[in-house]
Scaffold this motif. Sequence first.
Motif, PDB file in Angstrom:
ATOM      1  N   SER A   1      46.639  36.340  37.917  1.00  0.00           N
ATOM      2  CA  SER A   1      45.595  36.697  36.960  1.00  0.00           C
ATOM      3  C   SER A   1      44.486  37.423  37.707  1.00  0.00           C
ATOM      4  CB  SER A   1      45.021  35.444  36.284  1.00  0.00           C
ATOM      5  OG  SER A   1      46.017  34.749  35.567  1.00  0.00           O
ATOM      6  N   ILE A   2      43.783  38.291  36.997  1.00  0.00           N
ATOM      7  CA  ILE A   2      42.627  38.976  37.578  1.00  0.00           C
ATOM      8  C   ILE A   2      41.373  38.222  37.151  1.00  0.00           C
ATOM      9  CG2 ILE A   2      41.346  41.134  37.725  1.00  0.00           C
ATOM     10  CD1 ILE A   2      43.912  42.623  37.102  1.00  0.00           C
ATOM     11  N   HIS A   3      40.524  37.921  38.124  1.00  0.00           N
ATOM     12  CA  HIS A   3      39.338  37.105  37.883  1.00  0.00           C
ATOM     13  C   HIS A   3      38.062  37.899  38.124  1.00  0.00           C
ATOM     14  CE1 HIS A   3      41.233  32.910  37.941  1.00  0.00           C
ATOM     15  NE2 HIS A   3      42.238  33.761  38.033  1.00  0.00           N
ATOM     16  N   THR A   4      36.993  37.487  37.431  1.00  0.00           N
ATOM     17  CA  THR A   4      35.655  38.024  37.660  1.00  0.00           C
ATOM     18  C   THR A   4      34.947  37.115  38.653  1.00  0.00           C
ATOM     19  OG1 THR A   4      35.525  38.951  35.429  1.00  0.00           O
ATOM     20  CG2 THR A   4      33.451  38.611  36.599  1.00  0.00           C
ATOM     21  N   LEU A   5      34.509  37.687  39.768  1.00  0.00           N
ATOM     22  CA  LEU A   5      33.853  36.930  40.837  1.00  0.00           C
ATOM     23  C   LEU A   5      32.406  37.403  40.982  1.00  0.00           C
ATOM     24  CD1 LEU A   5      36.732  37.193  43.475  1.00  0.00           C
ATOM     25  CD2 LEU A   5      36.405  35.423  41.737  1.00  0.00           C
TER      26      LEU A   5
ATOM     27  N   GLY B   1      39.336  40.364  41.178  1.00  0.00           N
ATOM     28  CA  GLY B   1      39.853  39.365  42.099  1.00  0.00           C
ATOM     29  C   GLY B   1      41.221  38.861  41.656  1.00  0.00           C
ATOM     30  N   TRP B   2      42.240  39.041  42.490  1.00  0.00           N
ATOM     31  CA  TRP B   2      43.615  38.651  42.143  1.00  0.00           C
ATOM     32  C   TRP B   2      43.901  37.256  42.704  1.00  0.00           C
ATOM     33  CZ3 TRP B   2      47.979  41.923  40.466  1.00  0.00           C
ATOM     34  CH2 TRP B   2      47.553  43.124  39.892  1.00  0.00           C
ATOM     35  N   LEU B   3      44.215  36.337  41.802  1.00  0.00           N
ATOM     36  CA  LEU B   3      44.461  34.945  42.174  1.00  0.00           C
ATOM     37  C   LEU B   3      45.669  34.403  41.414  1.00  0.00           C
ATOM     38  CD1 LEU B   3      40.742  33.708  42.074  1.00  0.00           C
ATOM     39  CD2 LEU B   3      42.099  34.221  44.118  1.00  0.00           C
ATOM     40  N   PRO B   4      46.398  33.469  42.002  1.00  0.00           N
ATOM     41  CA  PRO B   4      46.035  32.662  43.173  1.00  0.00           C
ATOM     42  C   PRO B   4      46.569  33.160  44.508  1.00  0.00           C
ATOM     43  CG  PRO B   4      47.930  31.689  42.111  1.00  0.00           C
ATOM     44  CD  PRO B   4      47.581  32.904  41.303  1.00  0.00           C
ATOM     45  N   VAL B   5      47.271  34.310  44.567  1.00  0.00           N
ATOM     46  CA  VAL B   5      47.961  34.695  45.792  1.00  0.00           C
ATOM     47  C   VAL B   5      47.245  35.798  46.559  1.00  0.00           C
ATOM     48  CG1 VAL B   5      50.119  35.595  46.760  1.00  0.00           C
ATOM     49  CG2 VAL B   5      50.191  34.002  44.827  1.00  0.00           C
ATOM     50  N   THR B   6      47.057  36.956  45.915  1.00  0.00           N
ATOM     51  CA  THR B   6      46.652  38.163  46.624  1.00  0.00           C
ATOM     52  C   THR B   6      45.341  38.001  47.381  1.00  0.00           C
ATOM     53  OG1 THR B   6      47.786  39.466  44.942  1.00  0.00           O
ATOM     54  CG2 THR B   6      46.251  40.638  46.369  1.00  0.00           C
ATOM     55  N   HIS B   7      44.347  37.420  46.765  1.00  0.00           N
ATOM     56  CA  HIS B   7      43.039  37.276  47.409  1.00  0.00           C
ATOM     57  C   HIS B   7      42.735  35.841  47.820  1.00  0.00           C
ATOM     58  CE1 HIS B   7      41.790  41.235  45.256  1.00  0.00           C
ATOM     59  NE2 HIS B   7      42.280  41.467  46.463  1.00  0.00           N
ATOM     60  N   GLN B   8      43.778  35.034  47.944  1.00  0.00           N
ATOM     61  CA  GLN B   8      43.587  33.634  48.311  1.00  0.00           C
ATOM     62  C   GLN B   8      42.874  33.494  49.657  1.00  0.00           C
ATOM     63  OE1 GLN B   8      47.243  31.495  48.866  1.00  0.00           O
ATOM     64  NE2 GLN B   8      46.252  29.519  49.133  1.00  0.00           N
ATOM     65  N   SER B   9      43.255  34.309  50.632  1.00  0.00           N
ATOM     66  CA  SER B   9      42.657  34.184  51.968  1.00  0.00           C
ATOM     67  C   SER B   9      41.156  34.461  51.926  1.00  0.00           C
ATOM     68  CB  SER B   9      43.348  35.134  52.952  1.00  0.00           C
ATOM     69  OG  SER B   9      43.185  36.481  52.561  1.00  0.00           O
ATOM     70  N   TYR B  10      40.743  35.417  51.102  1.00  0.00           N
ATOM     71  CA  TYR B  10      39.307  35.722  50.995  1.00  0.00           C
ATOM     72  C   TYR B  10      38.559  34.593  50.300  1.00  0.00           C
ATOM     73  CZ  TYR B  10      40.432  40.468  52.478  1.00  0.00           C
ATOM     74  OH  TYR B  10      40.858  41.553  53.199  1.00  0.00           O
ATOM     75  N   MET B  11      39.167  34.018  49.276  1.00  0.00           N
ATOM     76  CA  MET B  11      38.521  32.906  48.576  1.00  0.00           C
ATOM     77  C   MET B  11      38.367  31.703  49.503  1.00  0.00           C
ATOM     78  SD  MET B  11      37.691  34.020  45.599  1.00  0.00           S
ATOM     79  CE  MET B  11      37.333  32.556  44.613  1.00  0.00           C
ATOM     80  N   GLU B  12      39.340  31.488  50.365  1.00  0.00           N
ATOM     81  CA  GLU B  12      39.239  30.393  51.327  1.00  0.00           C
ATOM     82  C   GLU B  12      38.181  30.693  52.383  1.00  0.00           C
ATOM     83  OE1 GLU B  12      43.203  30.083  52.782  1.00  0.00           O
ATOM     84  OE2 GLU B  12      43.932  28.919  51.056  1.00  0.00           O
ATOM     85  N   ARG B  13      38.144  31.930  52.837  1.00  0.00           N
ATOM     86  CA  ARG B  13      37.180  32.305  53.879  1.00  0.00           C
ATOM     87  C   ARG B  13      35.738  32.176  53.377  1.00  0.00           C
ATOM     88  NH1 ARG B  13      37.668  38.288  56.170  1.00  0.00           N
ATOM     89  NH2 ARG B  13      39.841  37.568  56.206  1.00  0.00           N
ATOM     90  N   PHE B  14      35.525  32.537  52.111  1.00  0.00           N
ATOM     91  CA  PHE B  14      34.165  32.520  51.564  1.00  0.00           C
ATOM     92  C   PHE B  14      33.967  31.389  50.556  1.00  0.00           C
ATOM     93  CE2 PHE B  14      34.903  37.043  52.716  1.00  0.00           C
ATOM     94  CZ  PHE B  14      33.903  37.156  53.692  1.00  0.00           C
TER      95      PHE B  14
END
Length: 303
Positions: free
Chosen positions: A237-241, A102-115
């Motif tokens: 940063s790459i995160h573990t989700l 999971g790429w944060l805070p930018v690349t996957h921000q929309s998915y984190m907000e959606r879910f």
Amino acid sequence: MNISSLNRLPLLLTAVAGLLVAPGCKQENKAPAAGDTEAPAPAKKPVVRLVYVNWAEGVAMTHLVQAVLEDRMGYEVKTTMADVAPVFASLANGDADAFLDGWLPVTHQSYMERFQGKVVDLGTNYEDARIGLVVPADLDITSIEQLNGKAKDLNQSIVGIDSGAGIMTTTEKAIAEYKLDLKLVPSSGPAMTAELKDAIAKKRPVVVTGWKPHWKFARWDLKFLDDPKGVYGAKESIHTLTRVGLEKDLPDVATLLRNFKLDDQQLGSLMGAIAEAEDAPEKATREWVKKNQALVDGWIPKS
């Protein structure tokens, strides 16, 4: 044989049958004697379900965690590759346990907000990640703003990856922001690197959606184009989700995932080994584990 003997024959046969059958019947119903030491079979551990996208770092990290879970912690692991949108949906629905890319805070921000509330962030596993547009180092431009001057040489295209990836959405924004006369062409991570390899071999200009960490930077002399408008953001940063409830259901797995961290050299060497192994990522990963035993030991729960 006389009549008296014949009369006694059924009784004899019944007695013999009783001798033959009775011991077996008694053995089946016999309760375990005190002091018997045979232990019950250990309970089978649940399957851990890992999902990943076909990106170099995600493939590498997923195979690595799979090897540790199977070889060191006794779990069976099921891996599923998908595009990023279904990956997030599977975590939110509880159909998968963990995603390591999971790429944060930018690349996957929309998915984190959606879910929001349906996906758990266990923290960073790799620092100093970056996305942007990448070209061969000898291409005589340094900024995204200069791409229109090379549009014809670039076949008026930017070589992309999976259409649902965050970097693709951001690149569409970059095309609009910089008013680029270029079209973003979806493909996949492997297809993008194949196109990059071909262009470098033939010494023709090429621009691709790129990210770091990736083994391509070790193999070829490449550079990110400057992004003066900041469309691609700063370093990520790459995160573990994980799915909701994993820490309660499988606390030792959650502890491993929290402890799991790699630096640039470690992840780079793993990605390089897998890239060279081509169709044998599991073997390359386990060889890497042998060479990095102390690192791996530090991830595994002590209890």
